[in-house]
Write a protein that holds these residues in place. Sequence first.
Motif, mmCIF file in Angstrom:
data_model
loop_
_atom_site.group_PDB
_atom_site.id
_atom_site.type_symbol
_atom_site.label_atom_id
_atom_site.label_comp_id
_atom_site.label_asym_id
_atom_site.label_seq_id
_atom_site.Cartn_x
_atom_site.Cartn_y
_atom_site.Cartn_z
ATOM 1 N N LEU B 6 46.707 43.356 69.757
ATOM 2 C CA LEU B 6 45.293 43.025 69.703
ATOM 3 C C LEU B 6 44.744 43.152 68.298
ATOM 4 N N SER B 7 45.434 43.928 67.463
ATOM 5 C CA SER B 7 44.926 44.170 66.124
ATOM 6 C C SER B 7 44.823 42.881 65.317
ATOM 7 N N THR B 9 47.229 41.469 63.809
ATOM 8 C CA THR B 9 48.295 41.361 62.840
ATOM 9 C C THR B 9 49.587 40.914 63.512
ATOM 10 N N HIS B 137 37.226 27.260 67.453
ATOM 11 C CA HIS B 137 37.915 28.537 67.580
ATOM 12 C C HIS B 137 37.090 29.631 66.912
ATOM 13 N N ALA B 307 47.736 28.987 77.224
ATOM 14 C CA ALA B 307 47.573 29.536 75.873
ATOM 15 C C ALA B 307 46.489 30.606 75.872
ATOM 16 N N ARG B 308 46.684 31.573 75.003
ATOM 17 C CA ARG B 308 45.761 32.697 74.984
ATOM 18 C C ARG B 308 44.646 32.479 73.960
ATOM 19 N N ASN B 310 41.904 30.573 71.598
ATOM 20 C CA ASN B 310 41.002 29.435 71.720
ATOM 21 C C ASN B 310 41.552 28.227 71.006
#
Lengths: 638, 384
Positions: B6-7, B9, B137, B307-308, B310
């Motif tokens: 989630l970071s 990176t 996005h 897909a995760r 946007n």
Amino acid sequence: MVGRFGAAIVKNRENKRQRTFSRRAALLAAGQFGLLTALVGRMYYLQVVESERYRMLAEENRINIRLLAPSRGRVLDRFGVPIAVNHQNYRVLLKAENAPDVSAILDRLSLIIPISAEEKARVLKDIRSRRKFVPVTVREFLDWEDVAQLEVNTPDLPGIEIDVGERRVYPNGEVGAHILGYVGVPLPKDLTGDPVLELPGFKVGRSGVERAFDLPLRGRAGTSQLEVNAVGRVIRELDRQDGDPGQDVVLTVDMALQREAMKRLGDEAGSVVLMDIETGGIIVQASTPSFDPNAFTEDLSPAKWRSMADNERAPLRNKAVAGEYAPGSTFKMIVALAALEAGVVTPKTTYVCPGFLEVGDGKFHCWRRKGHGVVELNRGIAESCDVYFYELARRVGIDKIAKMAERFGLGNELNLDTSGERTGLVPSKAWKRAVIGQPWMLGETLIAGIGQGFITATPMQLATMTARMVNGGKIVQPHVARDLVVRDKLTVRVIGEPEYIGVNSRNLKAIMDAMTLVMADPAGTAHRARIKAPGMTMGGKTGTAQVRRITQRERDEGVIKNRDLPWRFRDHALFVGYGPVEKPRYAISVVVEHGGGGSAVAAPIARDVMAAALKRDPARLAPGANVAGLRASDKRGQ
Amino acid sequence: MIVVRLSGTATSKLSLQQKLLHLNWELVLLIVLTASIGFAMLFSAANGDFHPWALRQLIRFSVGLLLMLAVAVTDIRIWLRAAYPIYVVCLLLLAAVELMGSIGMGAQRWLDLGFFQLQPSEIMKVGIVLALARYFHGVDSEDAGRLSNLVVPVVFVAAPMALVLRQPDLGTAGVVAMVGAAMFWLGGTRLWQFATVAAVAASAIPLGWQFLHSYQKQRIFTFLNPETDPLGSGYHILQSKIALGSGGVFGRGFLEGTQSHLNFLPEKQTDFIFTVLAEEFGLLGGIGLIVLYGLLIAYGTYIAYRARSNFARLLAMGLTVNFFLYVFINIAMVMGVLPVVGVPLPLISYGGTAMLTVLIGFGLIMSCWLHRDTYINRRGGAFW
């Protein structure tokens, strides 16, 4: 770095956003699915519901039906001599797609057949306006030498093609023009639905035999089903149905005699008809002046046509069947027969001719001012005494004369197999009442007795009349073709058992004997035109028909001589006859318009044509000569 | 398994081999299958010859397929970063067509690169999807409805439309507009905003009519009533309907279509190739192809859902809609439902740029699949 809390907010927002996206994407997907389904529906409509219609349209697109013009049948004379034929029409075509440089090819071509600058410009223009594979006509009617030259040089002339068409040719030109007629482009009224008529360059018979026998001569068109692509280029032939070439028509006419008769008429305006008395077959049917039917095959200029149509000697009219003349004294045999049959006179009955006959207030003159004295049938005919026939006519009456004339073929159509036939006119009391609305006068009967007045006949009718008199009263049917058209096909004419007119053969014999004297008796009107050769003698009757009224004053001062009158006021010269006297074979009629006297002008022509006919090999002229054999040899000769 | 952080990176840990292993080969298979139908039709359109179309198309497809795979295995974040530059390049190419494009089909559409004739308006369809996906996005769904946030994407759409219209290419301009609209829709624009734009656009039609070329007006007239002029402008539509209709349910058989082989069909190797298929393979063949397209579209939509990020969702869905538009407009056009505008049948029509565009599009869709779980932050990820 984003903290856990921040991450949760982001995640929450993200979830919400994802839901929006999912909803909207689902709607989009559903819309797409719906539209694709609609496409399938449309396809179903086109390919299933409307399929039949479109399949037909596709075939119409693809298939081009082309007609193959049949070759026109020939016309042959009685001996099988071709008198209307088809010549190959060699044309030079240029197909631009095969020619790398059209202009250069034309220049090279002009070394063989000279091409003018205007011609070249026209060809270049034609090529530009058409698709590259459509051949353009450079030149038509090439002669054989040019064709041979071109054939040799084809390797140097890419794109140049030689194509063979047909054109109608009449090798005898003017000689048989009125019998044969001519061909021409179909007129709107000729378009009967036969698609071949709409082919470019297709010709139909416009007059004469060409018209009467047009259907069998024409033949049946073939068809070629071609597959063509979108620009009309032929890909291949799918089906071909060959047509039938036209049938050849064999005539009863003897072209050599016809030529002789035309030559003999020369510059006169007139006609000669020579008929086989047993069959009715017409051996000569000359009409002058004539025209060249070949001129009609190519385009006839309106000026040229006008000059022919306006000519007072009427070259376009077939005088043998369409010329209506007062028969004059040639009608006297009918009057005599009517009187004999009615029993009002016998061949021995005599009348006195003082040069005229007074009836009521009228004074009727004989052509011989001083009169003939005592006249009976033989002298009446041989010397053509008018007073004798005034007496006969007065006694027998117009209606019996008219009836007799009609039985011999006058006054009605003969149902000829050529075009343009006229009926002539045989007057009667009923006719005058009906048409003119006045009662018949006795004087008119007397005038009719010498073939003048209302009465007219065509040369064809006069020849038919003569034939029926000298063949024992058989009703022969005149015709120029040996064949008949039956249901669009030619069949050989069969001359069956003859029907008879039904007049007393003794009376016919008396007339024939009197006609013999016209030539044999030194006092006969045609004595000077007799044939002296044994076995070839002929009988006949002269006629001189007035075309103007001679007044009493003129009679008193002396009748003006024919040669002093303008051409159109001169008398018509007529002659009817037969030969040989011993065993008659032919009947003849000669009319020379405004020619003068029958004995001086018409009789010598008749004599010459008759003599020529009698000199022809009788075996070859036998009626019913082997037509089938003739046919077979024709086919071989083709 | 794919590691997700989630970071922001997060880096794709997949090697090239792994990526190739995880690639959705069934999608590749569908694409190859569809393109193969195209080769067969081009073979038939040339009267049973690989020349001049089928072989060249096969070579282009092979090159395009490799390009597609290369695009697919490229990290999606690279595409995110590259979205604006690609868009700008496409716009410059379009402008270049305006400046020095050679004449083709009565309108300037090609850019001659020597070895290849590039049609920038085709690539622009991908460019606009990339740019709008990148833009939306970065915009929160809360903010997406804000009017100030709509100015930039409207310019994104309007600029290429204006250039394409100047060429003039009505069909492509329409496709660009519709793709743009789909992206706005997916990006979360409010419904009333949509309604307003639609109303404005509708009122602009009479104004725009004046700017149409006479041949374009003619095409629209012809479309409305093709039978009035069967040998003139209506010829294309009528002949194409005849080809379709005469095919019937089962078709005339391979290489047996008379309409195409006798050249009654115009542009049979490009825009009207569907009619060759429909004539020779009938309703069944046509439905078969539509089903294949349907599967491709369904697959694209599925990937968008999976897909995760946007960006990936918008990209995959936008490209899928773009693909759908090709299919729908072309087929509707040859069936006489839409006016004749130069839109090719994707993967089948002869033509290099369209083929490349479609394959690159699928490459991007596959990239969305391979990187479906990659997290991308609003500014495009921190790893750069």
